[in-house]
Scaffold this motif. Structure first.
Motif, PDB file in Angstrom:
ATOM      1  N   GLU A 126       0.829  -1.201   0.000  1.00 46.99           N
ATOM      2  CA  GLU A 126       0.000   0.000   0.000  1.00 46.99           C
ATOM      3  C   GLU A 126       0.868   1.258   0.000  1.00 46.99           C
ATOM      4  N   GLU A 127       1.919   1.237   0.833  1.00 49.14           N
ATOM      5  CA  GLU A 127       2.815   2.389   0.907  1.00 49.14           C
ATOM      6  C   GLU A 127       3.540   2.585  -0.417  1.00 49.14           C
ATOM      7  N   LEU A 128       3.945   1.497  -1.050  1.00 43.53           N
ATOM      8  CA  LEU A 128       4.628   1.574  -2.333  1.00 43.53           C
ATOM      9  C   LEU A 128       3.725   2.202  -3.392  1.00 43.53           C
ATOM     10  N   GLU A 129       2.461   1.791  -3.435  1.00 45.68           N
ATOM     11  CA  GLU A 129       1.518   2.342  -4.402  1.00 45.68           C
ATOM     12  C   GLU A 129       1.311   3.842  -4.174  1.00 45.68           C
ATOM     13  N   LYS A 130       1.237   4.241  -2.906  1.00 44.23           N
ATOM     14  CA  LYS A 130       1.076   5.664  -2.581  1.00 44.23           C
ATOM     15  C   LYS A 130       2.280   6.457  -3.069  1.00 44.23           C
ATOM     16  N   LYS A 131       3.473   5.906  -2.808  1.00 47.42           N
ATOM     17  CA  LYS A 131       4.690   6.608  -3.202  1.00 47.42           C
ATOM     18  C   LYS A 131       4.820   6.673  -4.721  1.00 47.42           C
ATOM     19  N   LYS A 132       4.389   5.628  -5.413  1.00 39.76           N
ATOM     20  CA  LYS A 132       4.421   5.652  -6.876  1.00 39.76           C
ATOM     21  C   LYS A 132       3.516   6.759  -7.416  1.00 39.76           C
ATOM     22  N   ALA A 133       2.340   6.876  -6.823  1.00 40.97           N
ATOM     23  CA  ALA A 133       1.403   7.919  -7.245  1.00 40.97           C
ATOM     24  C   ALA A 133       1.983   9.299  -6.959  1.00 40.97           C
ATOM     25  N   GLU A 134       2.605   9.443  -5.786  1.00 43.11           N
ATOM     26  CA  GLU A 134       3.226  10.721  -5.414  1.00 43.11           C
ATOM     27  C   GLU A 134       4.353  11.073  -6.379  1.00 43.11           C
ATOM     28  N   LEU A 135       5.158  10.081  -6.737  1.00 44.06           N
ATOM     29  CA  LEU A 135       6.268  10.302  -7.663  1.00 44.06           C
ATOM     30  C   LEU A 135       5.756  10.688  -9.050  1.00 44.06           C
ATOM     31  N   ALA A 136       4.677  10.062  -9.491  1.00 44.89           N
ATOM     32  CA  ALA A 136       4.112  10.363 -10.810  1.00 44.89           C
ATOM     33  C   ALA A 136       3.686  11.823 -10.898  1.00 44.89           C
ATOM     34  N   VAL A 137       3.059  12.311  -9.839  1.00 46.18           N
ATOM     35  CA  VAL A 137       2.636  13.719  -9.790  1.00 46.18           C
ATOM     36  C   VAL A 137       3.858  14.638  -9.829  1.00 46.18           C
ATOM     37  N   LEU A 138       4.867  14.299  -9.044  1.00 48.79           N
ATOM     38  CA  LEU A 138       6.091  15.101  -8.994  1.00 48.79           C
ATOM     39  C   LEU A 138       6.807  15.113 -10.337  1.00 48.79           C
ATOM     40  N   GLU A 139       6.849  13.974 -11.002  1.00 49.42           N
ATOM     41  CA  GLU A 139       7.528  13.892 -12.295  1.00 49.42           C
ATOM     42  C   GLU A 139       6.823  14.746 -13.342  1.00 49.42           C
ATOM     43  N   THR A 140       5.486  14.774 -13.295  1.00 47.82           N
ATOM     44  CA  THR A 140       4.731  15.632 -14.222  1.00 47.82           C
ATOM     45  C   THR A 140       5.033  17.101 -13.955  1.00 47.82           C
ATOM     46  N   GLU A 141       5.026  17.477 -12.685  1.00 48.75           N
ATOM     47  CA  GLU A 141       5.334  18.860 -12.313  1.00 48.75           C
ATOM     48  C   GLU A 141       6.764  19.218 -12.692  1.00 48.75           C
ATOM     49  N   LEU A 142       7.673  18.284 -12.470  1.00 46.99           N
ATOM     50  CA  LEU A 142       9.081  18.519 -12.758  1.00 46.99           C
ATOM     51  C   LEU A 142       9.307  18.708 -14.256  1.00 46.99           C
ATOM     52  N   ALA A 143       8.644  17.915 -15.076  1.00 51.02           N
ATOM     53  CA  ALA A 143       8.781  18.038 -16.527  1.00 51.02           C
ATOM     54  C   ALA A 143       8.326  19.424 -16.989  1.00 51.02           C
ATOM     55  N   GLU A 144       7.231  19.923 -16.405  1.00 52.07           N
ATOM     56  CA  GLU A 144       6.717  21.241 -16.760  1.00 52.07           C
ATOM     57  C   GLU A 144       7.690  22.342 -16.316  1.00 52.07           C
ATOM     58  N   LYS A 145       8.236  22.195 -15.115  1.00 54.45           N
ATOM     59  CA  LYS A 145       9.187  23.187 -14.599  1.00 54.45           C
ATOM     60  C   LYS A 145      10.478  23.187 -15.415  1.00 54.45           C
ATOM     61  N   GLU A 146      10.936  22.000 -15.803  1.00 51.91           N
ATOM     62  CA  GLU A 146      12.142  21.909 -16.630  1.00 51.91           C
ATOM     63  C   GLU A 146      11.916  22.631 -17.955  1.00 51.91           C
ATOM     64  N   ALA A 173      12.582  12.329  -3.250  1.00 54.29           N
ATOM     65  CA  ALA A 173      13.456  13.342  -2.631  1.00 54.29           C
ATOM     66  C   ALA A 173      14.264  14.076  -3.696  1.00 54.29           C
ATOM     67  N   GLN A 174      14.777  13.323  -4.686  1.00 56.93           N
ATOM     68  CA  GLN A 174      15.540  13.946  -5.765  1.00 56.93           C
ATOM     69  C   GLN A 174      14.664  14.905  -6.579  1.00 56.93           C
ATOM     70  N   SER A 175      13.440  14.485  -6.859  1.00 51.54           N
ATOM     71  CA  SER A 175      12.519  15.321  -7.638  1.00 51.54           C
ATOM     72  C   SER A 175      12.213  16.612  -6.896  1.00 51.54           C
ATOM     73  N   ARG A 176      11.980  16.502  -5.599  1.00 52.79           N
ATOM     74  CA  ARG A 176      11.690  17.696  -4.793  1.00 52.79           C
ATOM     75  C   ARG A 176      12.903  18.637  -4.766  1.00 52.79           C
ATOM     76  N   ASP A 177      14.089  18.058  -4.640  1.00 52.46           N
ATOM     77  CA  ASP A 177      15.304  18.872  -4.639  1.00 52.46           C
ATOM     78  C   ASP A 177      15.489  19.585  -5.977  1.00 52.46           C
ATOM     79  N   ARG A 178      15.202  18.869  -7.080  1.00 55.03           N
ATOM     80  CA  ARG A 178      15.349  19.476  -8.401  1.00 55.03           C
ATOM     81  C   ARG A 178      14.339  20.593  -8.607  1.00 55.03           C
ATOM     82  N   LEU A 179      13.119  20.426  -8.112  1.00 53.58           N
ATOM     83  CA  LEU A 179      12.110  21.485  -8.216  1.00 53.58           C
ATOM     84  C   LEU A 179      12.589  22.751  -7.503  1.00 53.58           C
TER      85      LEU A 179
END
Length: 228
Positions: free
Chosen positions: A14-34, A163-169
């Motif tokens: 369950e925790e893994l699925e939550k983190k995957k969803a969280e990462l997916a959102v961050l990756e979308t935001e990161l792509a837009e910011k990049e 954590a890496q995605s948040r740091d890059r943002l």
């Protein structure tokens, strides 16, 4: 009556699925910011090229500074006596041991390791102990450093990716803020505002510089005539 078997996820799953969803959102935001950052940099670079074409060519100060830089670099290269400390050698060995490209399991990881080793080599040659420490610490905190299969290992890798995605943002926002504070961006803003009222600020600056150049050339000619 048939009963469907419902497989309940374990807490780790369950925790893994939550983190995957969280990462997916961050990756979308990161792509837009990049994209925003690259666009900003490209627009500023385009303006800089135009500025150098119109204004930069009129400045001779740059040649003087570049000449001094070349002399300084030449002096450093000729006078430099490389004597790495024991601590520097030890740290470099530790970095090489952990991130050497030969330890890669695929082409993408090999490329990443090669880039890091190149940075480590430069840091070592420059005697930059702090840079080597930073390279080692970043690697140890990276998802690539986690080897192993199963939910636990995957969960750790996902957490580190988050954590890496948040740091890059944060880094992207800092880069944009820094660019907005540069004289080049401030000048670009002034020129755009001037264009709105029909003023060509860049042309005005060029004309003023031409006057200064002509005045200086006239004075030089007078001095040459005076002293023969």
């Amino acid at each position: 009556m048939e009963h469907e078997i419902i497989h309940k996820l374990t807490p780790e799953q369950e925790e893994l699925e939550k983190k995957k969803a969280e990462l997916a959102v961050l990756e979308t935001e990161l792509a837009e910011k990049e994209l925003n950052l690259v666009t900003f940099q490209a627009e500023l670079s385009s303006f800089e090229n135009e500025y150098m074409r119109v204004i930069g060519i009129r400045y001779t100060e740059l040649d003087r500074i570049e000449a001094q830089i070349e002399e300084y670099i030449a002096f450093l290269e000729s006078d430099r006596d490389f004597k790495p400390s024991l601590e520097l050698k030890k740290l470099y060995r530790e970095v090489a041991k952990k991130i050497h490209p030969d330890l890669a399991t695929d082409d993408e990881e090999r490329q990443r390791r090669q880039e890091l080793m190149a940075e480590a080599n430069i840091a070592y040659e420059n005697g930059n102990l702090e840079k080597l420490k930073s390279i080692l610490q970043d690697w140890e905190n990276s998802p690539e450093s986690i080897k192993g299969e199963g939910i636990s290992f995957e969960l750790i890798r996902i957490i580190r990716q988050i954590a890496q995605s948040r740091d890059r943002l944060k880094s992207i926002q800092l880069e944009i803020t820094t660019l907005e504070q540069t004289e080049l961006f401030q000048l670009k803003t002034k020129i755009i505002e001037a264009e709105k009222v029909g003023q060509d600020l860049l042309a005005d600056m060029a004309n003023e510089l031409d006057k200064q150049i002509n005045s200086a050339m006239k004075k030089l000619k007078e001095l040459k005539t005076k002293f023969g």
